[in-house]
Design a protein around this motif. Structure first.
Motif, PDB file in Angstrom:
ATOM      1  N   THR A  36       2.397   1.791  -3.269  1.00 14.93           N
ATOM      2  CA  THR A  36       1.409   2.290  -4.464  1.00 14.93           C
ATOM      3  C   THR A  36       1.128   3.551  -4.167  1.00 14.93           C
ATOM      4  O   THR A  36       1.058   4.526  -5.057  1.00 14.93           O
ATOM      5  N   ARG A  37       0.950   3.938  -2.914  1.00 10.56           N
ATOM      6  CA  ARG A  37       0.838   5.373  -2.693  1.00 10.56           C
ATOM      7  C   ARG A  37       1.978   6.319  -3.264  1.00 10.56           C
ATOM      8  O   ARG A  37       1.796   7.389  -3.679  1.00 10.56           O
ATOM      9  N   GLU A  94       1.305   9.286  -5.537  1.00 12.89           N
ATOM     10  CA  GLU A  94       1.695  10.653  -5.221  1.00 12.89           C
ATOM     11  C   GLU A  94       3.066  11.161  -5.913  1.00 12.89           C
ATOM     12  O   GLU A  94       2.955  12.306  -6.190  1.00 12.89           O
ATOM     13  N   GLU A 124       0.791  -1.266  -0.206  1.00 10.60           N
ATOM     14  CA  GLU A 124       0.044  -0.015  -0.016  1.00 10.60           C
ATOM     15  C   GLU A 124       0.953   1.223  -0.023  1.00 10.60           C
ATOM     16  O   GLU A 124       0.652   2.383  -0.823  1.00 10.60           O
ATOM     17  N   ARG A 125       1.938   1.309   0.792  1.00  7.84           N
ATOM     18  CA  ARG A 125       2.916   2.460   0.929  1.00  7.84           C
ATOM     19  C   ARG A 125       3.297   2.626  -0.417  1.00  7.84           C
ATOM     20  O   ARG A 125       3.470   3.744  -0.874  1.00  7.84           O
ATOM     21  N   THR A 161      -3.777   5.094 -10.371  1.00  2.35           N
ATOM     22  CA  THR A 161      -3.925   4.079  -9.354  1.00  2.35           C
ATOM     23  C   THR A 161      -3.990   2.505  -9.830  1.00  2.35           C
ATOM     24  O   THR A 161      -3.317   1.661  -9.303  1.00  2.35           O
TER      25      THR A 161
END
Length: 116
Positions: free
Chosen positions: A42-43, A47, A39-40, A53
């Protein structure tokens, strides 16, 4: 949108997957579980690098496969057995341990494990 996207979408995907892999390698030692790390990452792609996404999550999945491809998933603890006839196999992903008889492992395997 970046020039690389317009000229060669495959090159863009390869570059962004490499960025995901680099992020994973830098942050895997922070004791996050794999889902948090994914998740980190992907973020980060979304960003910091403006990756869409839907594409970022797929690239992270591929990068995780690359990261774990060829990685050691088992360790051998020669010193932790209760006596010299037993050793402990350690699953390095989960930390689970299993006591096994030393006699079922080859001498070459034990010598290589002892050299690490």
């Amino acid at each position: 949108m970046s020039q690389i996207v317009m000229e060669n979408p495959q090159q863009y995907r390869v570059a962004m997957q490499a960025a995901a892999l680099a992020f994973l390698e830098r942050h895997q030692g922070q004791h996050l579980d794999q889902e948090e790390l994914a998740e980190r990452t992907t973020r980060h792609l979304v960003e910091a690098l403006d990756v869409p996404t839907f594409m970022a999550s797929r690239l992270v999945h591929l990068a995780l496969s690359q990261l774990h491809n060829g990685a050691e998933w088992v360790g051998l603890d020669l010193a932790a057995g209760p006596d010299e006839h037993l050793v402990i196999l350690v699953d390095t992903d989960s930390g689970q341990r299993a006591l096994i008889p030393r006699r079922i492992l080859s001498d070459a395997f034990l010598a290589q494990a002892g050299a690490r």
